[in-house]
Design a protein around this motif. Structure first.
Motif, PDB file in Angstrom:
ATOM      1  N   ASN A 118       0.832  -1.194   0.000  1.00 55.85           N
ATOM      2  CA  ASN A 118       0.000   0.000   0.000  1.00 55.85           C
ATOM      3  C   ASN A 118       0.865   1.242   0.000  1.00 55.85           C
ATOM      4  N   ARG A 121      -0.959   7.713   0.365  1.00 59.22           N
ATOM      5  CA  ARG A 121      -0.912   9.001  -0.319  1.00 59.22           C
ATOM      6  C   ARG A 121      -1.231  10.135   0.642  1.00 59.22           C
ATOM      7  N   ARG A 149      -4.985   5.409   0.207  1.00 61.98           N
ATOM      8  CA  ARG A 149      -3.942   4.458  -0.197  1.00 61.98           C
ATOM      9  C   ARG A 149      -4.137   3.981  -1.631  1.00 61.98           C
ATOM     10  N   LEU A 150      -3.026   3.869  -2.333  1.00 64.76           N
ATOM     11  CA  LEU A 150      -3.022   3.189  -3.622  1.00 64.76           C
ATOM     12  C   LEU A 150      -2.526   1.780  -3.332  1.00 64.76           C
ATOM     13  N   ARG A 152      -1.479  -2.094  -4.368  1.00 58.67           N
ATOM     14  CA  ARG A 152      -0.906  -2.833  -5.486  1.00 58.67           C
ATOM     15  C   ARG A 152      -0.817  -4.312  -5.153  1.00 58.67           C
ATOM     16  N   PRO A 157      -1.007  -1.616  -9.847  1.00 57.97           N
ATOM     17  CA  PRO A 157      -2.089  -0.895  -9.167  1.00 57.97           C
ATOM     18  C   PRO A 157      -3.411  -1.658  -9.261  1.00 57.97           C
ATOM     19  N   SER A 159      -6.225  -0.884  -6.596  1.00 59.56           N
ATOM     20  CA  SER A 159      -7.332  -0.066  -6.102  1.00 59.56           C
ATOM     21  C   SER A 159      -6.845   1.195  -5.418  1.00 59.56           C
ATOM     22  N   LEU A 160      -7.742   2.169  -5.384  1.00 57.72           N
ATOM     23  CA  LEU A 160      -7.505   3.431  -4.687  1.00 57.72           C
ATOM     24  C   LEU A 160      -8.539   3.492  -3.569  1.00 57.72           C
ATOM     25  N   SER A 211      -8.513   9.896 -11.264  1.00 55.69           N
ATOM     26  CA  SER A 211      -8.495   8.545 -10.673  1.00 55.69           C
ATOM     27  C   SER A 211      -7.820   7.567 -11.624  1.00 55.69           C
ATOM     28  N   VAL A 214      -4.057   7.961 -11.420  1.00 57.25           N
ATOM     29  CA  VAL A 214      -3.508   7.363 -10.197  1.00 57.25           C
ATOM     30  C   VAL A 214      -3.451   5.838 -10.332  1.00 57.25           C
ATOM     31  N   LEU A 215      -4.486   5.262 -10.940  1.00 58.94           N
ATOM     32  CA  LEU A 215      -4.546   3.801 -11.085  1.00 58.94           C
ATOM     33  C   LEU A 215      -3.788   3.307 -12.319  1.00 58.94           C
TER      34      LEU A 215
ATOM     35  N   ASP B  28      -7.602  15.281  -5.573  1.00 59.65           N
ATOM     36  CA  ASP B  28      -7.798  14.297  -4.500  1.00 59.65           C
ATOM     37  C   ASP B  28      -8.951  14.717  -3.589  1.00 59.65           C
TER      38      ASP B  28
END
Lengths: 260, 260
Positions: A118, A121, A149-150, A152, A157, A159-160, A211, A214-215, B28
Motif C-alpha cells: 500500500n 498518499r 492508499r493506492l 498494489r 495498481p 485499487s484506490l 483517478s 492514479v490507477l 484528490d
C-alpha cells in the motif's frame, strides 16, 4: 425506359435491411460466444494460456469464423486476451478473485495470488463531514483519521482506497505499518475484538481522468466502486471506505442463497 | 550577463511544481468530496432532489469553492446530477438497489421501485457448447434453451441477460409469459421446488459498441457484468446467466460477515 427485374428490385430493397439484420445477429452471437470464452479465460481453462485456433473454436461452439473473430475482438477490447504472431490468441489478463461471501481485507483475500503493498498518499486527522460523522456515529465535526492508499498486487495498481476511521482507533493507525498491512487487521488488533459485519454497495463507474491516472489506467476505464461501512463485533461502526478497483484486475466472487 | 534574483529563480523553478501539486491535491479532495456527496445522492438525502449551494457545501465539508465545483463535475460526469439554470444542482440519477444478500430475480428485487418488463430478443433451443454443458451438468451438445432478454424498469433499459436452461425445464419456458415474469419464478413453478444457491461473479467492464446500443447507453459506458449459475434446492444446476447491467442504473447492496 429502364427495365428492372422484380428480383433485382427486391434485392435492392432488402439487401441493406438483411445486411443490418445479419450484422445484428452476428454481434449477438459474438457476445454470446465471448461470454462463454470469458468464463474459460478467467477460470484458467486454456492450457498454457493459449486459446484454440479460430476454426477449432468455431467447430466447438457451432459459430462462423466471422463470429469467432468478433468474439475474440471483444475479449481483446477488454484486455483479457492478445493476438501474438506465430502463437495465436493468448490470455494476458491478470484478474484476481475478491471474496464477496465474507468480510476480508485485500491482502487476506488475495494472499494466494501475490503480495499486496500500500502506498499511503494521505494520512491525517480531519473534522468529520456530516455524512461521515453520522455513519461512524461520532459527534458532527468530531475528529476522524483520513487515509488514502493506492493498493498494489505484486507491484500492479489494483485499487484506490479512501478510508475514514474514528480517532480513538485512528491514533493506533498513525504509528502502524500501513504499507504492509490491511486496515482491517490493524483495527482488530487495536480494538482487541474482531470485526463483525459490513454494509456494502457495489457499482460500475467510468474512471474520471485523475483517478484513472492514479490507477495507471486509461481515462474512462470501468471501475468497480465499493462503498463499505464496517462494524466491530460489538456493532460499533469503525471504518468507512470508498474503494475504486480497476475493473480489468478484479472479479468479485460469492455464493447467494435463495433463503437465509 | 543577466542578473537574476535568487528568489526569482526559485519561483521560476517551483511554480510549475507547486501548481501541479495544488492540482493533484485539489483533484484528490474533489474525489473525496464527490464520494461523500455520491452516497447522499444515492441515499436520497437531499430534499426535493436539489443539492445545497456550492458555498453551503464548501462550508459543510470544509472545502474550497474550486474543490466543490470539481466534485460536482465528477458527479455530473457520472450522470448522477445535473446543473439546472435558476435551480442549482439537481439529482437526475435513477439508480436502483439490487440485493446482494439473497438470490433474487430482477422483478422481485426491484418490485418497490417500478415494473420490470422483458423484451425477448431471442428464444430457441441450442446444442450446449462444452462450458455450458459442463456447468449445467448435461451431456456435451445436449439441448438447452437459450434466451436473450432486454430488461427494463418502467420502460428504461436496465440489463441485457443471456440465459441457458436445460431443455427439461426450458420447455416450460417456451410457453410462459417471459415478458412479465422473472425466469427464477418460472423455473421454480416448473420444477416444483424452490431455488437453492447461486455462484456469482461480478465485474466492471466497458460496454462494447453493440451492447451499448442495445442498452441505449454510450459506447464504453461502465457495465456491471454478473455471471450467475443458479441451482435448485436439491443442488442441480438449472440456470446459467450472463447479465450486463447499466452501471448508471444499478447498485448492488449487501451485508458481509467477518465469519460465517
Amino acid at each position: 425506359m429502364v427495365h428492372r427485374m422484380p428480383a433485382e428490385r427486391t434485392r435492392q430493397h432488402t439487401t441493406p435491411v438483411a445486411a443490418a439484420r445479419r450484422r445484428r445477429l452476428r454481434a449477438d452471437r459474438a457476445r454470446q460466444l465471448a461470454d462463454l470464452l470469458r468464463h474459460q479465460v478467467l477460470a484458467g481453462r486454456f492450457p498454457d494460456g493459449v486459446l484454440p485456433h479460430e476454426e477449432v473454436i468455431g467447430a466447438d461452439y457451432g459459430a462462423s469464423r466471422n463470429t469467432v473473430r468478433q468474439a475474440l475482438d471483444l475479449l481483446r477490447a477488454e484486455q483479457l486476451v492478445e493476438r501474438q504472431p506465430g502463437v495465436g490468441t493468448v490470455v494476458v489478463c491478470r484478474k484476481y478473485p475478491h471474496a464477496l461471501d465474507r468480510l476480508r481485507g485485500l491482502a487476506e483475500t488475495l494472499h494466494a495470488h501475490g503480495r499486496v503493498t500500500n502506498e499511503v498518499r494521505t494520512i491525517n486527522p480531519v473534522a468529520a463531514p456530516a455524512p461521515v460523522a453520522d455513519r461512524l456515529r461520532i459527534p458532527p465535526r468530531g475528529e476522524v483519521l483520513y487515509v488514502e492508499r493506492l493498493r498494489r498486487l505484486d507491484g500492479l495498481p489494483l485499487s484506490l482506497d479512501l478510508t475514514y476511521v474514528p480517532m480513538g482507533l485512528g491514533l493506533s493507525l498513525l504509528d502502524a505499518d500501513l504499507e504492509n498491512n490491511d486496515v482491517f487487521r490493524l483495527i482488530e488488533e487495536a480494538a482487541g475484538q474482531p470485526l463483525g459485519t459490513a454494509e456494502i454497495s457495489l457499482e460500475a463507474v467510468n474512471a474520471d481522468a485523475h483517478s484513472a491516472a492514479v490507477l495507471e489506467a486509461p481515462r474512462g476505464t470501468a471501475l468497480l466502486m465499493l462503498e463499505r461501512l464496517t462494524h466491530l463485533a460489538d456493532g460499533s461502526p469503525v471504518d468507512l471506505e470508498f474503494i475504486r478497483f480497476r475493473g480489468d484486475r478484479l472479479t468479485m466472487r460469492g455464493l447467494l442463497h435463495r433463503t437465509l
